[in-house]
Design an enzyme around this catalytic site. Sequence first.
Site, PDB file in Angstrom:
ATOM      1  N   HIS A   1     -39.367  55.223 -11.567  1.00 53.09           N
ATOM      2  CA  HIS A   1     -37.956  55.258 -11.022  1.00 53.09           C
ATOM      3  C   HIS A   1     -38.879  57.741 -11.549  1.00 53.09           C
ATOM      4  O   HIS A   1     -38.018  58.239 -11.108  1.00 53.09           O
ATOM      5  CB  HIS A   1     -37.241  55.435 -11.000  1.00 53.09           C
ATOM      6  CG  HIS A   1     -36.548  54.119 -10.752  1.00 53.09           C
ATOM      7  ND1 HIS A   1     -36.758  53.077 -10.862  1.00 53.09           N
ATOM      8  CD2 HIS A   1     -35.458  53.395  -9.682  1.00 53.09           C
ATOM      9  CE1 HIS A   1     -36.711  51.439 -11.097  1.00 53.09           C
ATOM     10  NE2 HIS A   1     -36.274  52.333 -10.112  1.00 53.09           N
TER      11      HIS A   1
ATOM     12  N   PHE B   1     -33.544  59.517 -17.639  1.00 52.63           N
ATOM     13  CA  PHE B   1     -32.781  59.049 -18.791  1.00 52.63           C
ATOM     14  C   PHE B   1     -33.621  58.487 -20.236  1.00 52.63           C
ATOM     15  O   PHE B   1     -32.911  59.968 -20.563  1.00 52.63           O
ATOM     16  CB  PHE B   1     -31.823  57.696 -18.574  1.00 52.63           C
ATOM     17  CG  PHE B   1     -31.377  57.781 -17.051  1.00 52.63           C
ATOM     18  CD1 PHE B   1     -30.323  58.376 -16.866  1.00 52.63           C
ATOM     19  CD2 PHE B   1     -30.851  56.051 -16.250  1.00 52.63           C
ATOM     20  CE1 PHE B   1     -29.343  58.547 -15.999  1.00 52.63           C
ATOM     21  CE2 PHE B   1     -30.666  56.307 -15.163  1.00 52.63           C
ATOM     22  CZ  PHE B   1     -29.664  57.921 -14.928  1.00 52.63           C
TER      23      PHE B   1
ATOM     24  N   GLU C   1     -29.804  55.278 -24.327  1.00 52.43           N
ATOM     25  CA  GLU C   1     -31.663  55.040 -24.343  1.00 52.43           C
ATOM     26  C   GLU C   1     -31.647  56.424 -25.615  1.00 52.43           C
ATOM     27  O   GLU C   1     -32.064  56.349 -25.675  1.00 52.43           O
ATOM     28  CB  GLU C   1     -31.498  56.487 -23.771  1.00 52.43           C
ATOM     29  CG  GLU C   1     -31.528  55.766 -22.020  1.00 52.43           C
ATOM     30  CD  GLU C   1     -29.888  56.223 -21.738  1.00 52.43           C
ATOM     31  OE1 GLU C   1     -29.036  56.426 -22.382  1.00 52.43           O
ATOM     32  OE2 GLU C   1     -29.342  55.032 -20.594  1.00 52.43           O
TER      33      GLU C   1
ATOM     34  N   ARG D   1     -44.937  49.385 -10.683  1.00 51.54           N
ATOM     35  CA  ARG D   1     -44.019  48.865 -11.762  1.00 51.54           C
ATOM     36  C   ARG D   1     -44.034  47.036 -11.912  1.00 51.54           C
ATOM     37  O   ARG D   1     -43.913  46.578 -13.369  1.00 51.54           O
ATOM     38  CB  ARG D   1     -42.242  48.293 -11.547  1.00 51.54           C
ATOM     39  CG  ARG D   1     -41.352  49.231 -11.208  1.00 51.54           C
ATOM     40  CD  ARG D   1     -39.785  49.078 -11.352  1.00 51.54           C
ATOM     41  NE  ARG D   1     -39.766  48.851  -9.313  1.00 51.54           N
ATOM     42  CZ  ARG D   1     -39.112  48.248  -8.514  1.00 51.54           C
ATOM     43  NH1 ARG D   1     -38.177  48.071  -9.558  1.00 51.54           N
ATOM     44  NH2 ARG D   1     -39.149  48.834  -7.500  1.00 51.54           N
TER      45      ARG D   1
ATOM     46  N   ASP E   1     -30.875  56.261  -4.101  1.00 50.74           N
ATOM     47  CA  ASP E   1     -29.701  56.532  -4.632  1.00 50.74           C
ATOM     48  C   ASP E   1     -30.076  58.282  -4.969  1.00 50.74           C
ATOM     49  O   ASP E   1     -28.842  58.706  -6.236  1.00 50.74           O
ATOM     50  CB  ASP E   1     -30.865  55.937  -6.727  1.00 50.74           C
ATOM     51  CG  ASP E   1     -29.834  54.718  -7.034  1.00 50.74           C
ATOM     52  OD1 ASP E   1     -29.790  54.255  -5.923  1.00 50.74           O
ATOM     53  OD2 ASP E   1     -31.056  53.870  -7.530  1.00 50.74           O
TER      54      ASP E   1
END
Lengths: 278, 313
Positions: free
Chosen positions: B109, B83, B58, B10, B117
């Site tokens: 992710h 998402f 989103e 990232r 998570d």
Amino acid sequence: MEKITEIALLKKKAEEIRYDIVGMIAEAGSGHPGGSLSGADIGTILFFNEMNFNPDKPDWDDRDRFILSKGHAAPLLYALLANAGYFERSELKSLRKYKSRLQGHPASYMLPGVEVSTGSLGQGLSISCGIALAGKLNNKDFRVYTLLGDGELDEGQVWEAAMFASHKKLDNLCAIVDRNRLQIDGDTEKVMVLEPLQAKWDAFGWHIILIDGHNISEILSAFKEFHTVKDKPTVILARTVKGKGVSFMENKAGWHGKAPNKDELKLALKEIKARMDA
Amino acid sequence: MKTQDIRPIRDGYGNALLKLGEINPNVLVLDADLSTSTRTNWFAEKFPKRFIDVGIAEQNMVDIAAGLSLEGKIPFVTTYGVFVCGRAFDQLRNTVCYSQLNVKVVGSHGGISVGADGGSHQAIEDIALMRILPHMTVVVPCDHFQAYKATMKIAELKGPAYLRLAREATEAITDENSNFEIGKAQIITEGDDCAIFFAGTIGAEVMKAFELLHDKNIFPTIINMHTIKPIDKECIIKYAKKFGKLMTVEEHLQAGGLGSAIAEVLVEEYPAKVKMLAIYDRFGESGQPDVLLDAFGLSAEKICVQVEDYIKE
Ligand SMILES: Cc1ncc(C[n+]2csc(CCOP(=O)(O)OP(=O)(O)O)c2C)c(N)n1
Ligand SMILES: [Mg+2]
């Protein structure tokens, strides 16, 4: 585009648009007359009085943008584009046929004048927000207009966009809700209650204008009012009649997505023609 | 292997956005309330007027980006892969790809290495969802160096693109100077025993497996398939011809992922067996990233065992 200002002429133009809508759907053998006809007066005023654009230069930077959020009303958009000079009216016959630029729902990659492809409901207001925001970022003066169905307001995304537009103070954005009170499964208030609709838009921070969506002078003054609004997006809640202008289609959910047969077409065109010649 | 550089992929994305911010005034960045996690906050701090946080919305984000792109902007929409690809799939399909809009979609992710998570947050179907869309380019960089380059390249590309990122800090297996070209596979090392194709940060495990195999006198060819679409057919066929069979490693469902994409090429062009190390028809779950990788058969040790078996077959 030369603008039409005389109310009688705008009325006549709206009937010409209706004539083309019904004709092309009959020719195609399928399509959506109800919602195309209910938006015909609003669409006519947008294209022949309100918006600035140039059919010879569809990509002109400063044009006003029109997004047909309720993409199933494609026949309305095609009739408006053809009558405004984007392409020949004779092409309307190709609606929904193989290789036609007039796809069942508007496809922007095929047809100049269509800003963006639509057909999946609930997205046009978000897209319009993006365009309106870009207009602000680029210091452009164009305005963005989007026509939504009332059933379409069931989509949660519309309200995400409504929040965004007022948060960003998009006063260059005008949403028009074609409040014909019908969706496919029937009465909007029975399928999924929308009222109090005005209170909803108010709570989302919009400037609201209530009109009769078939009254030419009310539509004209609604857009004039929109021009004066600062720091807020505007929504015009237009009371309309689904199928307006073809008596047997009016207020009938069954005419949402059905083509008239030969006899029905004759009858419909006769009614419309009578008003065109009046 | 030359580098001992462990950083989240990232960061490469975040840094590339900073660079793009400087050199291209049309680049805008959108996020859906995850800007600290996706690293778009770096861009936001430097270019506040060109950063748009849409809140947790989103679908709206993707279509706002569509509108911005219609006006000549180059919007990067960023949030977790699950998402953006899942919830906003229809927006990506019917608005972005169908209208062929210049929207860049970045899903952070990706994979089970997201860890604690759990399954709800681990994108393991994103590559499948994005690569089936007409006009969409799909890039899965392997480390922060490559994420930087991939971000710069998809900004130049005209049309929609998906960039898959991962959460964990992983070891860099390329460096600043390695070549990166969209659609052109990167040969990391050439060996004579087999060919292993991978995509993404799992490459770090593959390279560790390479060391282990090396000790056992096994020398695989290792290929970084960073572009899933358009896929480098020539490279796939070349190594299928050389070895008669191929192996793939990915942090994605076996259905529709890298192995699947390679198999599609082979069944039509040069039928050959493909051994796919992937996730088979199940969701991820919570756990330490290294524990999860091992449990799913994707740790260096497990990859090593699989390669040994596969060579013997
Ligand atoms: C996302 C999505 N869901 C369902 C449909 C199918 N559909 C097409 S038109 C329509 C009803 C629309 O009703 P409304 O918005 O009131 O339009 P109008 O009455 O103006 O025709 C539906 C459900 C669709 N086009 N898109
Ligand atoms: Mg309706």
